[in-house]
Write an enzyme that holds these catalytic residues in place. Structure first.
Site, mmCIF file in Angstrom:
data_model
loop_
_atom_site.group_PDB
_atom_site.id
_atom_site.type_symbol
_atom_site.label_atom_id
_atom_site.label_comp_id
_atom_site.label_asym_id
_atom_site.label_seq_id
_atom_site.Cartn_x
_atom_site.Cartn_y
_atom_site.Cartn_z
ATOM 1 N N GLU A 82 -3.015 -2.129 2.211
ATOM 2 C CA GLU A 82 -3.644 -1.967 0.889
ATOM 3 C C GLU A 82 -4.177 -0.552 0.856
ATOM 4 O O GLU A 82 -5.091 -0.212 1.622
ATOM 5 C CB GLU A 82 -4.806 -2.962 0.729
ATOM 6 C CG GLU A 82 -4.399 -4.419 0.747
ATOM 7 C CD GLU A 82 -3.555 -4.809 -0.455
ATOM 8 O OE1 GLU A 82 -3.538 -4.065 -1.455
ATOM 9 O OE2 GLU A 82 -2.894 -5.856 -0.370
ATOM 10 N N LYS A 120 -12.041 -4.220 12.899
ATOM 11 C CA LYS A 120 -12.665 -2.902 12.949
ATOM 12 C C LYS A 120 -13.199 -2.532 11.564
ATOM 13 O O LYS A 120 -12.427 -2.228 10.654
ATOM 14 C CB LYS A 120 -11.635 -1.848 13.399
ATOM 15 C CG LYS A 120 -12.254 -0.474 13.475
ATOM 16 C CD LYS A 120 -11.226 0.606 13.320
ATOM 17 C CE LYS A 120 -11.826 1.956 13.053
ATOM 18 N NZ LYS A 120 -13.019 2.025 12.232
ATOM 19 N N CYS A 126 -10.885 1.113 -5.227
ATOM 20 C CA CYS A 126 -9.461 1.453 -5.335
ATOM 21 C C CYS A 126 -8.913 1.095 -6.707
ATOM 22 O O CYS A 126 -7.904 1.651 -7.131
ATOM 23 C CB CYS A 126 -8.688 0.730 -4.244
ATOM 24 S SG CYS A 126 -8.994 -1.041 -4.261
ATOM 25 N N GLU A 173 -5.737 11.015 -5.623
ATOM 26 C CA GLU A 173 -6.888 10.110 -5.653
ATOM 27 C C GLU A 173 -8.146 10.883 -5.272
ATOM 28 O O GLU A 173 -8.205 11.461 -4.187
ATOM 29 C CB GLU A 173 -6.661 8.955 -4.668
ATOM 30 C CG GLU A 173 -7.753 7.915 -4.743
ATOM 31 C CD GLU A 173 -7.622 6.826 -3.682
ATOM 32 O OE1 GLU A 173 -7.381 7.160 -2.507
ATOM 33 O OE2 GLU A 173 -7.780 5.645 -4.039
ATOM 34 N N SER A 225 -6.890 4.509 3.105
ATOM 35 C CA SER A 225 -6.134 5.531 2.380
ATOM 36 C C SER A 225 -4.634 5.430 2.671
ATOM 37 O O SER A 225 -4.221 4.903 3.714
ATOM 38 C CB SER A 225 -6.648 6.909 2.781
ATOM 39 O OG SER A 225 -6.393 7.110 4.147
ATOM 40 N N THR A 226 -3.859 5.993 1.771
ATOM 41 C CA THR A 226 -2.403 5.984 1.961
ATOM 42 C C THR A 226 -2.026 6.800 3.204
ATOM 43 O O THR A 226 -1.125 6.415 3.956
ATOM 44 C CB THR A 226 -1.724 6.540 0.690
ATOM 45 O OG1 THR A 226 -2.073 5.669 -0.391
ATOM 46 C CG2 THR A 226 -0.213 6.594 0.830
ATOM 47 N N ALA A 227 -2.744 7.905 3.447
ATOM 48 C CA ALA A 227 -2.423 8.741 4.617
ATOM 49 C C ALA A 227 -2.586 7.927 5.907
ATOM 50 O O ALA A 227 -1.694 7.938 6.772
ATOM 51 C CB ALA A 227 -3.338 9.966 4.633
ATOM 52 N N THR A 228 -3.689 7.196 6.036
ATOM 53 C CA THR A 228 -3.894 6.377 7.244
ATOM 54 C C THR A 228 -2.890 5.227 7.281
ATOM 55 O O THR A 228 -2.352 4.885 8.342
ATOM 56 C CB THR A 228 -5.333 5.824 7.291
ATOM 57 O OG1 THR A 228 -6.240 6.912 7.162
ATOM 58 C CG2 THR A 228 -5.618 5.094 8.591
HETATM 59 P P1 NAD Z 1 -9.419 5.603 5.711
HETATM 60 O O1 NAD Z 1 -7.950 5.454 5.641
HETATM 61 O O2 NAD Z 1 -9.979 6.899 6.098
HETATM 62 O O3 NAD Z 1 -10.047 4.554 6.733
HETATM 63 C C1 NAD Z 1 -9.835 3.158 6.598
HETATM 64 C C2 NAD Z 1 -9.976 2.513 7.968
HETATM 65 O O4 NAD Z 1 -8.921 2.973 8.796
HETATM 66 C C3 NAD Z 1 -11.282 2.872 8.679
HETATM 67 O O5 NAD Z 1 -11.773 1.738 9.359
HETATM 68 C C4 NAD Z 1 -10.835 3.943 9.666
HETATM 69 O O6 NAD Z 1 -11.653 4.055 10.802
HETATM 70 C C5 NAD Z 1 -9.442 3.438 10.040
HETATM 71 N N1 NAD Z 1 -8.554 4.468 10.589
HETATM 72 C C6 NAD Z 1 -8.595 5.801 10.367
HETATM 73 N N2 NAD Z 1 -7.622 6.416 11.092
HETATM 74 C C7 NAD Z 1 -6.953 5.457 11.761
HETATM 75 C C8 NAD Z 1 -5.846 5.449 12.659
HETATM 76 N N3 NAD Z 1 -5.220 6.570 13.022
HETATM 77 N N4 NAD Z 1 -5.407 4.266 13.143
HETATM 78 C C9 NAD Z 1 -5.996 3.117 12.768
HETATM 79 N N5 NAD Z 1 -7.075 3.047 11.947
HETATM 80 C C10 NAD Z 1 -7.535 4.198 11.430
HETATM 81 O O7 NAD Z 1 -9.965 5.123 4.287
HETATM 82 P P2 NAD Z 1 -11.466 5.180 3.769
HETATM 83 O O8 NAD Z 1 -11.768 6.605 3.448
HETATM 84 O O9 NAD Z 1 -12.331 4.405 4.693
HETATM 85 O O10 NAD Z 1 -11.359 4.328 2.413
HETATM 86 C C11 NAD Z 1 -11.028 4.869 1.173
HETATM 87 C C12 NAD Z 1 -9.567 4.585 0.858
HETATM 88 O O11 NAD Z 1 -9.327 3.184 0.881
HETATM 89 C C13 NAD Z 1 -9.165 5.038 -0.533
HETATM 90 O O12 NAD Z 1 -7.911 5.656 -0.461
HETATM 91 C C14 NAD Z 1 -9.051 3.729 -1.301
HETATM 92 O O13 NAD Z 1 -8.185 3.750 -2.409
HETATM 93 C C15 NAD Z 1 -8.568 2.800 -0.257
HETATM 94 N N6 NAD Z 1 -8.842 1.415 -0.621
HETATM 95 C C16 NAD Z 1 -7.792 0.626 -0.983
HETATM 96 C C17 NAD Z 1 -8.015 -0.686 -1.369
HETATM 97 C C18 NAD Z 1 -6.888 -1.591 -1.773
HETATM 98 O O14 NAD Z 1 -7.098 -2.783 -1.818
HETATM 99 N N7 NAD Z 1 -5.706 -1.073 -2.068
HETATM 100 C C19 NAD Z 1 -9.324 -1.185 -1.356
HETATM 101 C C20 NAD Z 1 -10.361 -0.348 -0.979
HETATM 102 C C21 NAD Z 1 -10.108 0.953 -0.594
#
Ligand code: NAD
Length: 481
Positions: free
Chosen positions: A248, A173, A282, A384, A227-230
């Site tokens: 991650e 996805k 990130c 963040e 994100s950490t929340a997700t």
């Molecule tokens: P996000 O958590 O909003 O979404 C990430 C993915 O999760 C998307 O594909 C989204 O559709 C999916 N998702 C959302 N809700 C979900 C649920 N309830 N169940 C399953 N999947 C769900 O993050 P974002 O805004 O797309 O990305 C930015 C974040 O990603 C930042 O916090 C960044 O630090 C982090 N990030 C981390 C790394 C790492 O390697 N640690 C790398 C890149 C980005």
């Protein structure tokens, strides 16, 4: 208008419900493609296809699977300019970045794991009075990958490559915010004739497609970046049926500059680490700590360089700062700028939305912002922001700066600048992060473990760490007497 499709069982198809969502170019604010708004039934179909393909794919030799990964990489390479432009239109990042980082790295992810398979073989341990032991890595089954919007194809391939290499079949996805290059990759898979069901790409919203994946009993593991929340929601879901999960997540990384650093190198890299990809990596260093003797000089030089950064139409060759990814994210960043001001911060540069000329007058641009005068514990330095926003503050001692580095919930990465390598390594060993760079930033060897501590991550990607995540270990012990 590009109509993005799902890729399920080897075919490009719309969502079963027929619904589509608008996909917006953040540099213009205009809709330029549509994305399927897939639901649980699309995920079920993809899982069925992946389950049917698993016996065939998992029985291929490592060399045969490697060949498919290389065909995928070559398919991207053959359409390199198209992929780069698509990434820029979808994400708002400057074209030079899509060309120099995103698309080349996507190709090398596939090629790297194709090659890494050569080292991922059965291990046989000598008989030391306990029989002969064979250690097998068996593919875990159908797996799910969920990726974010900041490095769309780069992080998408970083997950599917080791999963496919390990012999798993995949339901992937991409982020609904940046689905285009994953769609182009699905076209490549059709072109090269990748066997049906081996890779399935389902587009849609997290709470629909992502949730259906994390809840599906036939998906054996979830590899997530976001994100950490997700990540926390996904961890809870996966715990229900003990699905294997790799997370991650977010970061709030320190850049530590000692007075004895190579000034010019530290300066230019600290700026790149703060603002590359509009600060939406990130690993970006969003908290800059500078040792007091050089603080004023470093700060002034930073301000001058940031003011000289070329922000503009991401499709222009000379643009170095593009748009942030979406209206929603733009508003989140502006909220944080307002908060920083309320917390007593002073904007040394930026601090507001950037005014752009046509055709970008309705795009989502934020001026690169450097903030001074905030405490390490305020929300601006704890949360963040994930935009072109960094803070700068002085420090006096090693212990003090290690305390600052470690004072957030995150622990992903950091960089340390000093010509005293012993000191730099001493500090690196005390910072609670998964990745520490000394006198560099974002220098990556794909064999190394990649991931975070604390609320930045669980598990590690990269090299054999990723191949192991997608495998079950099996020990066969044969009596020799
Ligand atoms: P996000 O958590 O909003 O979404 C990430 C993915 O999760 C998307 O594909 C989204 O559709 C999916 N998702 C959302 N809700 C979900 C649920 N309830 N169940 C399953 N999947 C769900 O993050 P974002 O805004 O797309 O990305 C930015 C974040 O990603 C930042 O916090 C960044 O630090 C982090 N990030 C981390 C790394 C790492 O390697 N640690 C790398 C890149 C980005």
């Amino acid at each position: 208008m590009i109509e993005i499709m799902n890729y399920i069982n080897g075919e490009l198809t719309p969502a079963i419900c027929g619904k589509k969502m608008d996909n917006i170019n953040p540099a213009t604010g205009e809709v330029f493609s549509t994305v399927p708004e897939s639901k649980k039934d699309d995920v079920d179909k993809a899982v069925e296809a992946a389950s049917n393909a698993f016996p065939f794919w998992s029985k291929l030799t490592n060399a045969e699977r490697s060949e498919w990964l290389i065909k995928m990489a070559d398919g991207i390479k053959a359409r390199f300019d198209e992929f780069a432009l698509a990434e820029t239109r979808d994400n708002g990042k400057p074209l030079f970045l899509s060309r120099s980082v995103d698309i080349p790295r996507s190709i090398s992810n596939l090629k790297y794991f194709a090659k890494e398979l050569e080292n991922f073989n059965e291990i046989v341990l000598d008989d030391r009075g306990a029989g002969i032991n064979k250690i097998l890595h068996q593919p875990i089954g159908v797996v799910g990958t969920i990726s974010p919007w900041n490095l769309p194809l780069y992080l998408f391939t970083w997950k599917i490559a080791p999963a496919l290499a390990a012999g798993c079949t995949v339901v992937a996805k991409p982020s609904e915010v940046t689905p285009l290059t994953a769609f182009l990759l699905s076209q490549v898979c059709v072109e090269i004739g990748l066997p049906a069901g081996v890779l399935n790409i389902v587009h849609g919203l997290g709470p629909d497609v992502g949730d259906a994946m994390t809840s599906h009993s036939k998906i054996k593991a979830i590899s997530f970046t976001g994100s950490t929340a997700t990540g926390k929601i996904i961890a809870k879901k996966c715990a229900e049926d003990l699905k294997k999960v790799s997370l991650e997540m977010g970061g709030k990384n320190p850049t530590i500059v000692f007075a004895d650093c190579d000034f010019e190198n530290a300066l230019s890299t600290a700026i790149r680490a703060s603002f590359a990809n509009q600060g939406q990596i990130c690993l970006c260093g969003s908290r800059i700590y500078v040792e007091r003797p050089i603080y004023e000089k470093f700060k002034e030089a930073m301000v001058e360089k940031i003011k000289g950064m070329k922000q503009g139409n991401p499709e222009a060759e000379d643009s170095r700062q593009g748009a942030v990814v979406s209206k929603q994210h733009f508003e989140k960043i502006l909220y944080h700028l307002e908060l920083a001001q309320r917390e007593g911060g002073t904007f040394l540069t930026g601090g507001k939305a950037a005014v752009m000329e046509a055709p970008n007058q309705n795009g989502y641009f934020v001026e690169p912002t450097l903030i001074e005068g905030l405490s390490e514990n305020c929300r601006t330095n704890q949360e963040e922001i994930f935009g072109p926003v960094a803070t700068i503050m002085p420090f006096d001692t090693e212990e003090e700066v290690i305390g600052y580095a470690n004072c957030t919930q995150y622990g992903l990465a950091g960089s340390i600048w000093s010509t005293d390598l012993e000191k730099a390594e001493r500090v690196a060993r005390k910072v609670d992060s998964g990745i520490l760079w000394i006198n560099t930033w974002l220098l990556r060897d794909l064999r190394t473990p990649f991931g975070g501590m604390k609320e930045s991550g669980r598990g590690r990607e990269g090299g054999t760490y990723a191949l192991e995540f997608f495998s079950e270990k099996k020990n066969i012990c044969i009596a020799t007497e």
